[in-house]
Design a protein around this motif. Structure first.
Motif, PDB file in Angstrom:
ATOM      1  N   LEU A  32       0.660   6.791  13.820  1.00  0.00           N
ATOM      2  CA  LEU A  32       0.661   5.597  12.957  1.00  0.00           C
ATOM      3  C   LEU A  32       2.088   5.246  12.536  1.00  0.00           C
ATOM      4  CD1 LEU A  32      -2.634   6.096  10.931  1.00  0.00           C
ATOM      5  CD2 LEU A  32      -2.282   4.966  13.130  1.00  0.00           C
ATOM      6  N   SER A  33       2.360   5.235  11.211  1.00  0.00           N
ATOM      7  CA  SER A  33       3.686   4.776  10.785  1.00  0.00           C
ATOM      8  C   SER A  33       4.322   5.818   9.891  1.00  0.00           C
ATOM      9  CB  SER A  33       3.502   3.456  10.028  1.00  0.00           C
ATOM     10  OG  SER A  33       4.376   3.369   8.952  1.00  0.00           O
ATOM     11  N   ILE A  42       4.920  -5.184  12.556  1.00  0.00           N
ATOM     12  CA  ILE A  42       6.003  -4.241  12.855  1.00  0.00           C
ATOM     13  C   ILE A  42       6.713  -3.695  11.612  1.00  0.00           C
ATOM     14  CG2 ILE A  42       6.473  -5.121  15.184  1.00  0.00           C
ATOM     15  CD1 ILE A  42       8.723  -6.817  13.966  1.00  0.00           C
ATOM     16  N   ALA A  76       4.236   7.850   0.690  1.00  0.00           N
ATOM     17  CA  ALA A  76       3.952   7.636  -0.737  1.00  0.00           C
ATOM     18  C   ALA A  76       3.476   8.935  -1.393  1.00  0.00           C
ATOM     19  CB  ALA A  76       2.908   6.547  -0.894  1.00  0.00           C
ATOM     20  N   GLY A  84       2.439  -2.595  16.447  1.00  0.00           N
ATOM     21  CA  GLY A  84       2.675  -1.895  15.182  1.00  0.00           C
ATOM     22  C   GLY A  84       1.432  -1.154  14.730  1.00  0.00           C
ATOM     23  N   THR A  85       1.643   0.090  14.270  1.00  0.00           N
ATOM     24  CA  THR A  85       0.526   0.965  13.927  1.00  0.00           C
ATOM     25  C   THR A  85       0.576   1.397  12.456  1.00  0.00           C
ATOM     26  OG1 THR A  85       1.886   2.566  15.128  1.00  0.00           O
ATOM     27  CG2 THR A  85      -0.152   1.915  16.173  1.00  0.00           C
ATOM     28  N   GLY A  86       1.117   0.527  11.601  1.00  0.00           N
ATOM     29  CA  GLY A  86       1.073   0.773  10.164  1.00  0.00           C
ATOM     30  C   GLY A  86      -0.240   0.240   9.594  1.00  0.00           C
ATOM     31  N   ALA A  87      -0.265   0.079   8.281  1.00  0.00           N
ATOM     32  CA  ALA A  87      -1.497  -0.347   7.610  1.00  0.00           C
ATOM     33  C   ALA A  87      -1.999  -1.706   8.131  1.00  0.00           C
ATOM     34  CB  ALA A  87      -1.235  -0.425   6.107  1.00  0.00           C
ATOM     35  N   ALA A  88      -1.068  -2.629   8.389  1.00  0.00           N
ATOM     36  CA  ALA A  88      -1.466  -3.958   8.873  1.00  0.00           C
ATOM     37  C   ALA A  88      -2.076  -3.869  10.272  1.00  0.00           C
ATOM     38  CB  ALA A  88      -0.250  -4.888   8.887  1.00  0.00           C
ATOM     39  N   TYR A 141       5.923  -5.316  -0.574  1.00  0.00           N
ATOM     40  CA  TYR A 141       5.659  -4.321   0.455  1.00  0.00           C
ATOM     41  C   TYR A 141       4.600  -3.368  -0.106  1.00  0.00           C
ATOM     42  CZ  TYR A 141      10.177  -5.934   2.338  1.00  0.00           C
ATOM     43  OH  TYR A 141      11.210  -6.681   2.826  1.00  0.00           O
ATOM     44  N   GLN A 142       3.362  -3.603   0.230  1.00  0.00           N
ATOM     45  CA  GLN A 142       2.244  -2.822  -0.316  1.00  0.00           C
ATOM     46  C   GLN A 142       1.163  -2.626   0.751  1.00  0.00           C
ATOM     47  OE1 GLN A 142       1.476  -2.468  -4.463  1.00  0.00           O
ATOM     48  NE2 GLN A 142       3.256  -1.533  -3.552  1.00  0.00           N
ATOM     49  N   TYR A 143       0.486  -1.477   0.682  1.00  0.00           N
ATOM     50  CA  TYR A 143      -0.593  -1.200   1.648  1.00  0.00           C
ATOM     51  C   TYR A 143      -1.683  -2.266   1.577  1.00  0.00           C
ATOM     52  CZ  TYR A 143       1.363   3.532   1.739  1.00  0.00           C
ATOM     53  OH  TYR A 143       2.201   4.608   1.852  1.00  0.00           O
ATOM     54  N   SER A 152      13.246   1.971  14.760  1.00  0.00           N
ATOM     55  CA  SER A 152      11.801   1.811  15.008  1.00  0.00           C
ATOM     56  C   SER A 152      11.382   0.352  14.853  1.00  0.00           C
ATOM     57  CB  SER A 152      10.972   2.722  14.110  1.00  0.00           C
ATOM     58  OG  SER A 152      11.368   2.557  12.794  1.00  0.00           O
ATOM     59  N   ILE A 172       7.867  -1.880  21.795  1.00  0.00           N
ATOM     60  CA  ILE A 172       8.035  -3.167  22.459  1.00  0.00           C
ATOM     61  C   ILE A 172       9.460  -3.671  22.215  1.00  0.00           C
ATOM     62  CG2 ILE A 172       7.200  -5.567  22.553  1.00  0.00           C
ATOM     63  CD1 ILE A 172       5.317  -3.436  23.788  1.00  0.00           C
ATOM     64  N   GLY A 231       1.558  -7.970   7.277  1.00  0.00           N
ATOM     65  CA  GLY A 231       2.144  -6.772   6.672  1.00  0.00           C
ATOM     66  C   GLY A 231       3.549  -7.012   6.146  1.00  0.00           C
ATOM     67  N   ASP A 232       4.293  -5.919   6.012  1.00  0.00           N
ATOM     68  CA  ASP A 232       5.638  -5.999   5.423  1.00  0.00           C
ATOM     69  C   ASP A 232       6.527  -7.006   6.151  1.00  0.00           C
ATOM     70  OD1 ASP A 232       4.871  -4.037   3.673  1.00  0.00           O
ATOM     71  OD2 ASP A 232       6.326  -2.528   4.333  1.00  0.00           O
TER      72      ASP A 232
HETATM   73  C1  FAD Z   1       8.491   5.988   0.185  1.00  0.00           C
HETATM   74  C2  FAD Z   1       7.494   4.854   0.186  1.00  0.00           C
HETATM   75  C3  FAD Z   1       6.479   4.846  -0.751  1.00  0.00           C
HETATM   76  C4  FAD Z   1       5.552   3.806  -0.775  1.00  0.00           C
HETATM   77  N1  FAD Z   1       4.574   3.815  -1.718  1.00  0.00           N
HETATM   78  C5  FAD Z   1       3.662   2.826  -1.750  1.00  0.00           C
HETATM   79  C6  FAD Z   1       2.596   2.829  -2.727  1.00  0.00           C
HETATM   80  O1  FAD Z   1       2.483   3.727  -3.546  1.00  0.00           O
HETATM   81  N2  FAD Z   1       1.711   1.799  -2.717  1.00  0.00           N
HETATM   82  C7  FAD Z   1       1.794   0.783  -1.797  1.00  0.00           C
HETATM   83  O2  FAD Z   1       0.936  -0.093  -1.811  1.00  0.00           O
HETATM   84  N3  FAD Z   1       2.788   0.758  -0.870  1.00  0.00           N
HETATM   85  C8  FAD Z   1       3.717   1.741  -0.812  1.00  0.00           C
HETATM   86  N4  FAD Z   1       4.713   1.723   0.131  1.00  0.00           N
HETATM   87  C9  FAD Z   1       4.797   0.565   1.055  1.00  0.00           C
HETATM   88  C10 FAD Z   1       3.872   0.758   2.262  1.00  0.00           C
HETATM   89  O3  FAD Z   1       4.192   1.936   2.921  1.00  0.00           O
HETATM   90  C11 FAD Z   1       4.036  -0.444   3.197  1.00  0.00           C
HETATM   91  O4  FAD Z   1       3.802  -1.638   2.473  1.00  0.00           O
HETATM   92  C12 FAD Z   1       3.054  -0.390   4.369  1.00  0.00           C
HETATM   93  O5  FAD Z   1       3.232   0.789   5.118  1.00  0.00           O
HETATM   94  C13 FAD Z   1       3.248  -1.623   5.233  1.00  0.00           C
HETATM   95  O6  FAD Z   1       2.480  -1.523   6.388  1.00  0.00           O
HETATM   96  P1  FAD Z   1       2.909  -2.314   7.708  1.00  0.00           P
HETATM   97  O7  FAD Z   1       1.818  -2.067   8.684  1.00  0.00           O
HETATM   98  O8  FAD Z   1       3.247  -3.714   7.381  1.00  0.00           O
HETATM   99  O9  FAD Z   1       4.285  -1.653   8.178  1.00  0.00           O
HETATM  100  P2  FAD Z   1       4.664  -0.163   8.522  1.00  0.00           P
HETATM  101  O10 FAD Z   1       3.828   0.826   7.796  1.00  0.00           O
HETATM  102  O11 FAD Z   1       6.139  -0.108   8.353  1.00  0.00           O
HETATM  103  O12 FAD Z   1       4.281  -0.035  10.064  1.00  0.00           O
HETATM  104  C14 FAD Z   1       4.952  -0.715  11.068  1.00  0.00           C
HETATM  105  C15 FAD Z   1       4.693  -0.016  12.382  1.00  0.00           C
HETATM  106  O13 FAD Z   1       5.172  -0.809  13.451  1.00  0.00           O
HETATM  107  C16 FAD Z   1       5.865   0.011  14.382  1.00  0.00           C
HETATM  108  N5  FAD Z   1       6.797  -0.815  15.128  1.00  0.00           N
HETATM  109  C17 FAD Z   1       7.861  -1.500  14.655  1.00  0.00           C
HETATM  110  N6  FAD Z   1       8.471  -2.149  15.648  1.00  0.00           N
HETATM  111  C18 FAD Z   1       7.761  -1.877  16.762  1.00  0.00           C
HETATM  112  C19 FAD Z   1       7.921  -2.258  18.118  1.00  0.00           C
HETATM  113  N7  FAD Z   1       8.925  -3.059  18.498  1.00  0.00           N
HETATM  114  N8  FAD Z   1       7.022  -1.802  19.043  1.00  0.00           N
HETATM  115  C20 FAD Z   1       5.999  -0.983  18.639  1.00  0.00           C
HETATM  116  N9  FAD Z   1       5.814  -0.591  17.362  1.00  0.00           N
HETATM  117  C21 FAD Z   1       6.689  -1.035  16.434  1.00  0.00           C
HETATM  118  C22 FAD Z   1       6.532   1.059  13.483  1.00  0.00           C
HETATM  119  O14 FAD Z   1       6.918   2.179  14.240  1.00  0.00           O
HETATM  120  C23 FAD Z   1       5.388   1.347  12.529  1.00  0.00           C
HETATM  121  O15 FAD Z   1       4.497   2.257  13.110  1.00  0.00           O
HETATM  122  C24 FAD Z   1       5.635   2.748   0.179  1.00  0.00           C
HETATM  123  C25 FAD Z   1       6.658   2.766   1.134  1.00  0.00           C
HETATM  124  C26 FAD Z   1       7.586   3.797   1.140  1.00  0.00           C
HETATM  125  C27 FAD Z   1       8.673   3.807   2.180  1.00  0.00           C
END
Ligand code: FAD
Length: 282
Positions: A35-36, A107, A42, A8-12, A259-261, A217, A79, A252-253
Motif C-alpha cells: 500500500l502506501s 498518487i 500515523a 496509487g495504493t494509498g487510502a484513495a 491531507y486526511q484519510y 515515490s 508509473i 486523495g492528497d
Molecule cells: C506521519 C503522518 C501521520 C498522519 N496522520 C494522519 C491522521 O492521524 N489522520 C488522517 O486523517 N491523516 C493522517 N495522515 C495523512 C494521511 O496519511 C494521508 O492523507 C493519506 O495517506 C492520503 O492517501 P492518498 O491515497 O491520497 O495518498 P498516499 O497515502 O500518499 O498514497 C499514494 C500512493 O501512490 C503511490 N504512487 C505515487 N506515485 C506513483 C506512481 N507514479 N506510480 C505508482 N504509484 C504511485 C505511492 O507510492 C503511494 O502508495 C498522516 C500522514 C503522515 C505522513
C-alpha cells in the motif's frame, strides 16, 4: 484495454479499487503491494469512522484484509508517464505499458518539494525514470536524488552506465554496490544550466553534472501527466473528481488539502462512481 487504471495504493486508491470492484469493472491497480508508506505512519487516528483509535499500521492491516477478501490484486509498478491517446490512456512503467479507457490518479503528495530548476529542466537533463533515460548518460556524470531504499536497484543500474554518480540520499542506511558512486550529504537545492543541466548545488558545493535523476515515490502530477491542470502542485478537480483531461479523474492528497484519510477515501469513492458514469456515456 482496461475500463480503468488506478494509479496509487494509498487510502484513495484503496477506496477507488473497492468501489470499482463492487461495481464489477475491469480495472488494473498500479502501485505498491504494501500500500502506501504514509498509511502506516500515523500514531493514532481519531477521526476515521468505524476504526476507533486505530494506528496507521492497524489501518493498513484492515485495508489489506478487505482487499484480499474482495479478491482485488495490486500490480506492482511505478508509473513514469501517462498519455492521453484520443479516447484512451497509455500508462508507462519501467517495463510495461498499460492501456485504459479511464484513469484515477491517486498518487498522494511528495513531502520533498521540487528543487529550484527541477521542473524547468525536465526532459533537458532532469529525469524521473532510470530505465527510460539511463542509457542517455553512458560514461557521463550524473547526480541522483533518492528518497527511499526501494529505489537502490535503480541507482545501481544508473551506476552501471554512468561514469560518475553523485548520490544524494534522503533516507538512512544506504547500501549501494558500485565503486563510481559518491555519497554527498545535504540537500540538492538548485539545478543550474542554460539549454540543458550543467551543474547542481548541494549545500555549499556546486558539482558539474550532465544530468539529474530524481528517484521519488511520487512525481509532480503535471510532470506525470502531460497537459494536466494543476495549481500549487495539486491536481485541479471538479466536485465529481474529474480533471481537465476527459476520462482522467484524481483523488486523495494529490488534489489538495486537508491531507486526511477520510477525505482521500471519500474522493476515491466519488472518482470511481464518476468513472462508471463516464464509461456509461462513452
Ligand atoms: C506521519 C503522518 C501521520 C498522519 N496522520 C494522519 C491522521 O492521524 N489522520 C488522517 O486523517 N491523516 C493522517 N495522515 C495523512 C494521511 O496519511 C494521508 O492523507 C493519506 O495517506 C492520503 O492517501 P492518498 O491515497 O491520497 O495518498 P498516499 O497515502 O500518499 O498514497 C499514494 C500512493 O501512490 C503511490 N504512487 C505515487 N506515485 C506513483 C506512481 N507514479 N506510480 C505508482 N504509484 C504511485 C505511492 O507510492 C503511494 O502508495 C498522516 C500522514 C503522515 C505522513
Amino acid at each position: 484495454m482496461f475500463d480503468c487504471a488506478i494509479v496509487g495504493t494509498g487510502a484513495a486508491g484503496v477506496s477507488a479499487a473497492l468501489t470499482l470492484k463492487s461495481l464489477n469493472k475491469n480495472f488494473v491497480w498500479l502501485g505498491d503491494e504494501n500500500l502506501s508508506g504514509k498509511i502506516c505512519r500515523a500514531e493514532k487516528i481519531r477521526n476515521y469512522p468505524g476504526l476507533n483509535n486505530v494506528d496507521g499500521e492497524g489501518m493498513r492491516t484492515a485495508f489489506l484484509q478487505q482487499i484480499r477478501d474482495m479478491s482485488i490484486a495490486i500490480t506492482p509498478a511505478r508509473i513514469n508517464g501517462i498519455y492521453q491517446m484520443g479516447d484512451y490512456f497509455s500508462l508507462l512503467s519501467d517495463k510495461t505499458e498499460y492501456d485504459a479507457k479511464t484513469v484515477i490518479l491517486a498518487i498522494g503528495v511528495e513531502a520533498v518539494k521540487p528543487a529550484e530548476g527541477e521542473l524547468e529542466f525536465v526532459g533537458r537533463g532532469v529525469s524521473y525514470c532510470a530505465t527510460c533515460d539511463g542509457f542517455l548518460y553512458k560514461g557521463k556524470t550524473i547526480a541522483v536524488v533518492c528518497t527511499a531504499k526501494q529505489f537502490e536497484h535503480e541507482i545501481e543500474y544508473l551506476a552501471s552506465l554512468a561514469g560518475k554518480v553523485y548520490l544524494v540520499p534522503l533516507y538512512k542506511g544506504v547500501q549501494v554496490n558500485a565503486k563510481n558512486v559518491e555519497i554527498v550529504s545535504g540537500l540538492l537545492t538548485k539545478i543550474n544550466g542554460t539549454m540543458r543541466v550543467q551543474s547542481v548545488t548541494i549545500g555549499d558545493r556546486q558539482l558539474e553534472v550532465d544530468g539529474v535523476f530524481m528517484l521519488k515515490s511520487a512525481v509532480v502530477p503535471s510532470v506525470l501527466v502531460a497537459g494536466l491542470n494543476t495549481k500549487d502542485g495539486h491536481v485541479v478537480v471538479e466536485r465529481d473528481m474529474s480533471t481537465n483531461l476527459k476520462g482522467l479523474f484524481a483523488a486523495g492528497d494529490c488534489t489538495g488539502r486537508p491531507y486526511q484519510y477520510a477525505k482521500a477515501v471519500g474522493e476515491g469513492n466519488v472518482a470511481a462512481h464518476s468513472v462508471v458514469e463516464f464509461l456509461g456515456q462513452s
